[in-house]
Every structure is written in structure tokens, then in C-alpha cells.
Design a protein around this motif. Structure first.
Motif, mmCIF file in Angstrom:
data_model
loop_
_atom_site.group_PDB
_atom_site.id
_atom_site.type_symbol
_atom_site.label_atom_id
_atom_site.label_comp_id
_atom_site.label_asym_id
_atom_site.label_seq_id
_atom_site.Cartn_x
_atom_site.Cartn_y
_atom_site.Cartn_z
ATOM 1 N N LEU A 32 0.820 -1.222 0.000
ATOM 2 C CA LEU A 32 0.000 0.000 0.000
ATOM 3 C C LEU A 32 0.850 1.267 0.000
ATOM 4 O O LEU A 32 0.746 2.088 0.917
ATOM 5 C CB LEU A 32 -0.908 -0.006 1.234
ATOM 6 N N SER A 33 1.666 1.427 -1.009
ATOM 7 C CA SER A 33 2.473 2.646 -1.127
ATOM 8 C C SER A 33 1.529 3.838 -1.295
ATOM 9 O O SER A 33 0.349 3.664 -1.628
ATOM 10 C CB SER A 33 3.381 2.563 -2.356
ATOM 11 N N ALA A 68 0.841 -2.850 4.284
ATOM 12 C CA ALA A 68 1.393 -1.499 4.165
ATOM 13 C C ALA A 68 2.770 -1.600 3.523
ATOM 14 O O ALA A 68 3.389 -2.670 3.540
ATOM 15 C CB ALA A 68 1.500 -0.881 5.553
ATOM 16 N N ASP A 69 3.238 -0.514 2.938
ATOM 17 C CA ASP A 69 4.586 -0.518 2.362
ATOM 18 C C ASP A 69 5.565 -0.273 3.513
ATOM 19 O O ASP A 69 5.717 0.854 3.984
ATOM 20 C CB ASP A 69 4.678 0.594 1.311
ATOM 21 N N GLY A 74 8.473 5.378 8.854
ATOM 22 C CA GLY A 74 9.554 6.182 9.411
ATOM 23 C C GLY A 74 10.196 7.115 8.400
ATOM 24 O O GLY A 74 11.028 7.937 8.745
ATOM 25 N N GLY A 75 9.820 7.011 7.114
ATOM 26 C CA GLY A 75 10.417 7.897 6.111
ATOM 27 C C GLY A 75 9.434 8.984 5.711
ATOM 28 O O GLY A 75 8.308 9.026 6.197
ATOM 29 N N SER A 76 9.857 9.887 4.823
ATOM 30 C CA SER A 76 8.917 10.913 4.384
ATOM 31 C C SER A 76 8.381 10.514 3.004
ATOM 32 O O SER A 76 9.141 10.100 2.134
ATOM 33 C CB SER A 76 9.598 12.286 4.335
ATOM 34 N N VAL A 77 7.066 10.556 2.868
ATOM 35 C CA VAL A 77 6.441 10.178 1.598
ATOM 36 C C VAL A 77 5.521 11.296 1.133
ATOM 37 O O VAL A 77 5.022 12.074 1.961
ATOM 38 C CB VAL A 77 5.617 8.871 1.748
ATOM 39 N N PRO A 78 5.258 11.380 -0.177
ATOM 40 C CA PRO A 78 4.361 12.436 -0.656
ATOM 41 C C PRO A 78 2.993 12.338 0.014
ATOM 42 O O PRO A 78 2.558 11.255 0.392
ATOM 43 C CB PRO A 78 4.245 12.136 -2.156
#
Ligand code: 3HC
Ligand code: NAI
Length: 698
Positions: A32-33, A68-69, A74-78
Motif C-alpha cells: 500500500l504505497s 502497508a509498504d 519512518g520515512g517521508s512520503v508524498p
């Protein structure tokens, strides 16, 4: 061809009559990106706007959404639609939404499916909430919806083990509404047919969140949770996530749905930001990275392994054989005489008969795949032979010389040595390129780790085949280089040396063992020795009270097998009790050797057991014996019981802080001395540069 609208880089909308298809295509596992979430959200809205009377959510490729991806955690995603927004769009859609499931509907994937009004699956599909294995709980309503569909007992079991259940079990449990035979094509047809039926018969828009019967049945029933906690306590010792999953199900039972969701969200965040889940998520990727050998091309030709030979039907040979026949590969097992062969085969049979997961029919099927022999000539038609005779270099070399003569050209020749030089074994043959180490762990039919040892001359094909065969027999494989003890035992020796030293200084076996047990290991070194047997390699005639072990054996203490070792064992319960007699033996011996006795603190014990392992791990990386730091962690978690919620020795060292560890190693090195305290230059450098062991590539 149906018109197709791209909703995002991974989701498209198609139409079949009155039915809209929202199709996810996000290889490899349709995780689920952010763009999948956005596409699903837009898909729901656009399908409804376009006048579709039902919606099918379906996936391309090998699986339904597998969760989930994890790489986004813990990272930043759009910025994109949240999973909760996607789920509301599905659950509140004014038309029936049907999830069409093949492959694995896992974690967030199953949680999405639980927001459809109906679920259709192929018979080979699998379902699960495996978040617990990542140190998490299902954070998208799964903890509240699953028990509403399958009941509290089943939800407890599924969520605390992460077990994947079959379509059959899912249908029986009420998780799936229709199961079809076949693959993705048949699934698509069946899902559209189900949607057409839902339209024609105006089937109700069932929202799982509104189905309260199964949870209400347990309102105020604390017993079911107390019993369950008790039942899993041993298996889940040290882990936070199983307990948090249980608390969420308690909330599902005792709180209204919306409040339950809040409890779930709060506990999810606690786990997500804590060290255990960080370690377990790291470990998930570590295990997958270990499969990759950088200098071996993906298309390296593999040896076609149809038939396997095993030499030696002892402790290891028998277990190794079981791995292959379990997946349908026939094995020829050769012993030095009929008696040893019969004995070995009887143990294999007994192991199968004892196993609850093997039916009587399967026992016979598996035994029928094993051919026993006392002649190595019977290896002539084997595609691979694994040697598991005594740990003796001369013997192994002479055996490999014979195998070289007997085995067909191109056959893979492996040794199960646990510490000997694989290059020397390979050089006994005229084809060292065919030789490799395959270090199984005892019991070989149970332990997951396969520490493969690449010789200097092992061919690419042999290396690639060894990794592939490991996957086939369901092992976790790590490829390492040649050095005494390889990765696992080499580090273990360091821990053992320091444990013995601390006994001399006044620590007791029970104290040392309990420090490791509390850290999360299943047992410490002295319990382990008792389990293995103190008299392995001990010869009464040559024994001269020169070690604690000798003294114990001389005094009739052989370990668990005779109820007396470092501990005394209860005849019935096998419970271990520290024995003052043993402590006195140790004390007398230490004093006779001139060691002063003192109180050794638990903290010192922990540091002195684990820091030399970290130091040795760094040396292993320096020498390029391990490909990457995370491979060392995979070895320790799967082969030696390092608690996965602490990630492995490299991850753990990074979390303690390398600078702190270096300074302690320097202190111990100057006060205690010894080769294993000599600081690894790599460790020193990483500490100085703020680097990490877990991400270090050798
Ligand atoms: N996120 C990101 N990447 C993933 C992933 C995920 N959820 N699941 C698998 N991958 C990646 C793997 O890292 C691997 O990448 P690589 O090829 O670059 O090494 C690739 O997909 C293939 O994975 P496997 O080698 O594991 O393939 P298999 O076919 O053996 O297994 C699988 C497939 C059963 C889906 C297995 O990958 C798996 O168990 N995945 C994890 C499932 C999971 O834990 N889901 C829950 C996620 S947490 C969640 O959903 C939170 C939610 O509640 C909010
Ligand atoms: P074992 O003593 O239980 O079995 C060895 C078997 O080999 C015996 O049954 C013996 O009869 C047979 N054998 C000896 N010489 C032979 C010959 N010339 N031809 C045919 N058979 C012969 O030993 P174990 O524990 O199974 O160990 C085997 C190998 O596996 C050793 O190299 C050991 O280091 C390694 N190993 C052992 C582990 C353990 O925990 N026991 C773990 C990992 C590796």
C-alpha cells in the motif's frame, strides 16, 4: 478492450458493464504505497461518480495487497490519501464493494479487504495479520474488524502468531463469502459475477464494523484473555507486540467501535515508535537482503537438483535428510555400516511419528523417499551430496576424494562442517569449484538457519544453487566466507571464553545464564552445555581435572541426560536448580588456579558476553567473511536464538551506540587482556565516523 483510466502510477479503473474494477498494480507484492492509497481512494469516488452499480477491488501480479509498504515506515512520503480515508471510501460507498483476493491478503491488505462489503477469493489465497512479526499490531482497524468477523478466539490466535490461514479456513471462519477454484482470470470472472448478483439481488452493504454479535458475546469476559495470555506466555516472552494485540481485541470486545479504533491507534503508535518494532522491521529486510549475493548474476545457471545424497545418518545427517524429503526430493543416505544406518533411519522415523503436523500416511510417504545404503557408490546419480560425518579434517578429506571419484560431473558436493576449512576439503578433490559448505544447525529439521560457506574456488553456479536449494527447503540462508567457526560459531567462541572467565572470577553459571535469558536468549551457555551433554568429547581415561567441565564429568555430572550437570534437574519436570556442589567445585578450582573471587554485576556480565561478539562481528566484516552487517544478524537470530526484537548483534550494537561499546572494549582490553578484546579497527572507525555496523557492507 475495456477502457482503462490511470488513477495513479499503480492503480487504474476499468469497467465491465455495471461493475467498476479498481485494479492495483504495484509489484512485487502490491504493498500500500502512497500512490496505491491515492489510486484506491480516487477509484472509489470516480467509480461511484461514473454511475457504476458495484465495485470490485482486484490486483494484478502475484498477489492481492500484501500489506502497508514497510519501506515507507519512518520515512517521508508524498502526501496522499490515508489508509483510513481509503477504507471509509470503501465501507461507506453507496454501492456494493467486493474485494477479489488471490495470493496473500496480509496486514493492511486484509484490512482493506475487511472494508469491502464482500470478499471473494481463489482457493489458493492466504489471509493473515502478520504485523506482530514486525513488532506491530494491525493499525488500520484490523484489530477491531477481524474479531467481529471471525470471533475473539480466532482473532487472538491469528493476530498474536501472524499465521496465514487458507481460503478454506477463511470461508469457514466467515472471513470470505465465496471461494473459487483457479487463478486470477477465474477470480476476476467470479468477482464480477458476485458483483452482478449483488446488484440484481440488492444485497445489503455489509459493514464489518457494524457486526457486533461475536464481540458482544464476550463482553466482560476477562477469562478468555487471561487464559490466552497464559497459554502464549512462554512463546512470546520479551515481546511487546503480542500483548498489545491482545489489548486491542479486549478493546474490540469492551469498547464501542470508534473507541476501539482509538485504542488501536494509540497502541500502534507506541509500538511503531519503539525499539522492538524498529528492530523487527529492520530484520524483515535483513533476511531478504541475505538472499542477494552481489557478485552472482541473477541469471546464473542452477544445478537441477532432483536427487540428493547425504553421508552420515547421525544427529545432523538424519535431520538434513528430512528437509529434502519434506519438499518431495528423494534422498540416498549412506552410513558406514548397517547398524548405524538402521539406527539413523529409526530416529528419522521417530521424529516424523512424533510430529503432530505429519499424518501416518505422510510418514510413510516421506520414509519412502529415503533410500538407505552402506555404499557411497549409490551417490553416483545424485545431483548433490551433503557430507555429515564426524568433524575430522582427515576423514572429511578422504571422503571428498572418494566422492570426487564416484559423483557425476557437475554434482554439487557440500560439507556440513561446523568449523573446518572448506577450502582444504575442496582441495582434496579434482573439482574444488563444485565444493561448498552447508552448515545446518541442530536439530537440522527444525532450525531455520543455513550458514552456507563459500570456498575460494566455489563456482557461481554452485553458490547460486546452494542459495536456491536453501529457499526450496524453507531455510533462511546466509552466504559467508571461510574462517574458523565461520560467522556464528566464531562469535560464539568469544562469548564462551568470557563466560568461562567470569566463572573463575566469582560469577555463577545461574547468574550468567539468567543475564542472557533476561536479555531474551532462550538459554545461556551453561544450560546449553547441559542440554548438549557435558561429556561430548570427554574421555574418562584422559580426564585430569584440568577444566570445570572435566571436574563435572569426573563427578558423574553429564548434563540433562543424567539429571546432573551445571544444574540439577527434577526427574519429572526437568526444571533446573542451581547446585551448591557445582558452585563449590568452581570456587575451589578457581582458587586453586589463583583467581580472586568477587561479586560480578549483571551489567558487567552482559557487557563481557556481548561486546566481544560485537567486536568479532566487526572483524568478520573487516575480513569480508560476511557480505553485510545485517547478514551477521540473520545468522544470530536464526541460529543462536538472539531475540529478534533486539535485531541481532550488529543492530543492537548500533542501538547501544558504537562509541560507548568501543570505550568499554578498550577498558576491558586493558584490564583483562586477551585476543578477543583487541579492538577491531573497523569498529573503531565506524564509532569515530558515526557509522553503523548493521548497514556496513564488507
Ligand atoms: N512492504 C514493502 N516491501 C515488501 C513488503 C511490504 N509490505 N512485503 C514484501 N516486500 C518486498 C520484499 O522486501 C521483497 O523485496 P526484494 O525483492 O527487493 O527483496 C519483495 O517484496 C518480495 O518479498 P519476498 O521475498 O518476501 O516474497 P515472497 O513471495 O517470499 O513473500 C509475502 C511474499 C508473503 C507477501 C512476504 O513478502 C511478506 O510476508 N511480506 C510482509 C507482509 C506483511 O508483513 N504485511 C504487513 C505489513 S504492516 C501493515 O500492513 C501495517 C498495517 O496494519 C497498517
Ligand atoms: P554424529 O556423530 O551424530 O554423526 C556422524 C555420523 O557419521 C555417524 O552416524 C557415523 O556413523 C557416520 N560416519 C562416520 N564416518 C563415516 C563414513 N566414513 N561413512 C559413512 N558414515 C560415516 O555427528 P553429527 O553431530 O551429526 O555431526 C556431523 C557433522 O555435522 C560434523 O561435521 C559436525 O561438526 C557437523 N555439525 C554438527 C552439529 C551438531 O550440533 N551436532 C551442528 C552443525 C554441524
Amino acid at each position: 478492450m475495456a477502457e482503462s483510466i490511470e488513477l495513479s502510477e499503480s492503480v487504474r479503473l476499468e469497467r465491465e458493464g455495471d461493475v467498476a474494477l479498481v485494479i492495483v498494480n504495484n509489484p512485487p507484492v502490491n504493498a500500500l504505497s502512497w500512490h496505491v492509497r491515492q489510486g484506491l481512494f480516487d477509484g472509489m469516488n470516480q467509480a461511484v461518480e461514473s454511475g457504476a452499480k458495484a465495485i470490485v477491488v482486484i490486483c494484478d501480479g502475484r498477489t492481492f495487497i500484501a500489506g502497508a509498504d514497510i519501506s515507507e515506515f519512518g520515512g517521508s512520503v508524498p502526501k496522499a490519501a490515508s489508509l483510513q480515508e481509503v477504507q471509509s471510501a470503501m465501507e461507506d460507498a453507496p454501492v456494493p464493494v467486493i474485494a477479489a483476493i488471490h495470493g496473500t491478503a496480509l496486514g493492511g491488505g486484509l484490512e482493506v479487504a475487511l472494508c469491502a462489503h464482500y470478499r471473494v477469493a481463489v482457493d489458493s489465497a492466504k489471509f493473515g495479520l502478520p504485523e506482530v512479526n514486525l513488532g506491530l499490531l494491525p493499525g488500520a482497524g484490523g484489530t477491531q474488524r477481524l474479531p467481529r468477523l471471525v470471533g475473539v478466539a480466532k482473532a487472538l490466535e491469528m493476530m498474536t502468531t501472524g499465521r496465514h490461514i487458507s481460503s478454506g479456513e477463511a470461508e469457514e471462519g466467515g472471513l470470505v463469502d465465496d471461494v473459487v477454484e483457479g487463478g486470477p482470470e477465474e477470480l476476476k470472472v467470479a468477482a464480477i459475477a458476485f458483483a452482478d448478483k449483488a446488484i440484481a439481488e440488492s444485497l445489503p452493504l455489509v459493514r464489518v464494523r457494524d457486526r457486533n454479535e461475536l464481540v458482544e458475546a464476550h463482553k466482560g469476559d476477562d477469562q478468555i484473555f487471561a487464559d490466552f495470555r497464559k497459554a502464549i506466555a512462554r512463546k512470546t516472552r520479551g515481546f511487546l507486540a503480542p500483548e498489545y494485540n491482545i489489548r486491542c481485541i479486549e478493546a474490540a470486545v469492551n469498547e464501542p467501535f470508534e473507541d476501539g479504533l482509538k485504542t488501536e491507534g494509540k497502541l500502534f503508535m507506541e509500538l511503531m515508535t519503539g525499539p522492538q518494532s524498529a528492530a523487527q522491521r529492520y530484520y524483515f529486510f535483513a533476511e531478504r537482503a541475505a538472499n542477494k549475493i552481489p557478485d552472482i548474476a541473477k541469471d546464473t545457471p542452477l544445478i537441477d537438483v532432483q536427487k540428493v545424497g547425504v553421508l552420515g545418518a547421525g544427529t545432523m545427517g538424519g535431520g538434513i535428510t528430512m528437509n529434502f524429503v519434506n519438499v518431495g526430493i528423494p534422498v540416498t543416505i549412506v552410513e558406514r555400516d548397517q547398524e548405524s544406518l538402521d539406527k539413523g533411519l529409526a530416529v528419522v522415523r521417530k521424529n516424523y511419528e512424533r510430529s503432530r503436523s505429519t499424518t501416518a500416511e505422510q510418514v510413510e510417504e516421506r520414509m519412502a523417499l529415503i533410500t538407505g545404503s552402506t555404499s557411497k557408490q549409490d551417490f553416483a546419480d545424485c545431483d548433490m551430496v551433503i557430507e555429515a560425518v564426524f568433524e575430522d579434517m582427515d576423514l572429511k578429506q578422504s571422503i571428498f576424494r572418494e566422492l570426487d571419484e564416484i559423483c557425476k560431473p557437475g554434482a554439487l558436493l557440500a560439507s556440513n562442517t561446523s568449523a573446518l576449512d572448506v577450502n582444504k576439503i575442496a582441495d582434496a578433490t579434482s573439482r574444488p569449484e563444485s565444493v561448498i559448505g552447508m552448515h545446518f544447525f541442530s536439530p537440522a529439521n527444525v532450525m531455520k538457519l543455513l550458514e552456507n560457506v563459500r570456498g575460494d574456488k566455489s563456482s557461481d553456479s554452485v553458490v547460486a544453487t546452494t542459495m536456491a536449494i536453501g529457499k526450496k527447503i524453507k531455510k533462511v540462508s546466509v552466504m559467508v566466507g571461510v574462517c574458523p567457526g565461520f560467522v556464528g560459531n566464531r562469535m560464539l567462541f568469544m562469548r564462551g571464553a568470557e563466560a568461562e572467565r567470569m566463572l573463575m572470577e566469582g560469577a555463577t553459571p545461574a547468574q550468567i545464564d539468567s543475564v542472557l535469558f533476561d536479555f531474551g536468549f532462550p538459554m545461556g551457555p551453561f544450560s546449553m552445555s547441559d542440554l548438549a551433554g557435558l561429556d561430548i568429547g570427554w574421555k574418562e581415561a584422559e580426564s585430569s581435572s584440568s577444566t570445570i567441565r572435566e571436574i563435572l564429568c569426573e563427578n558423574g555430572r553429564r548434563g540433562q541426560k543424567n539429571g546432573r550437570g551445571y544444574y540439577t534437574y527434577d526427574a519429572e519436570t526437568r526444571a533446573a536448580t542451581p547446585d551448591p556442589e557445582v558452585e563449590q567445585f568452581i570456587k575451589d578450582f578457581a582458587i586453586s588456579k589463583g583467581h580472586e573471587q568477587r561479586e560480578v554485576t549483571d551489567q558487567e556480565i552482559l557487557e563481557r558476553l556481548l561486546y566481544p561478539m560485537v567486536n568479532e562481528g566487526a572483524k568478520i566484516l573487516e575480513e569480508k567473511i560476511a557480505i553485510r552487517g545485517s547478514d551477521i544478524d540473520v545468522v544470530w537470530v536464526n541460529g543462536y536464538g538472539w531475540p529478534v526484537y533486539r535485531g541481532g548483534p550488529m543492530h543492537w550494537a548500533d542501538s547501544v551506540g558504537l562509541a560507548e561499546i568501543v570505550s568499554k572494549i578498550e577498558e576491558y582490553s586493558s584490564s583483562l587482556g586477551g585476543k578477543h578484546w583487541e579492538l577491531s579497527p573497523l569498529l573503531k572507525q565506524l564509532a569515530a565516523d558515526g557509522g553503523q555496523l548493521q548497514t556496513h557492507v564488507g
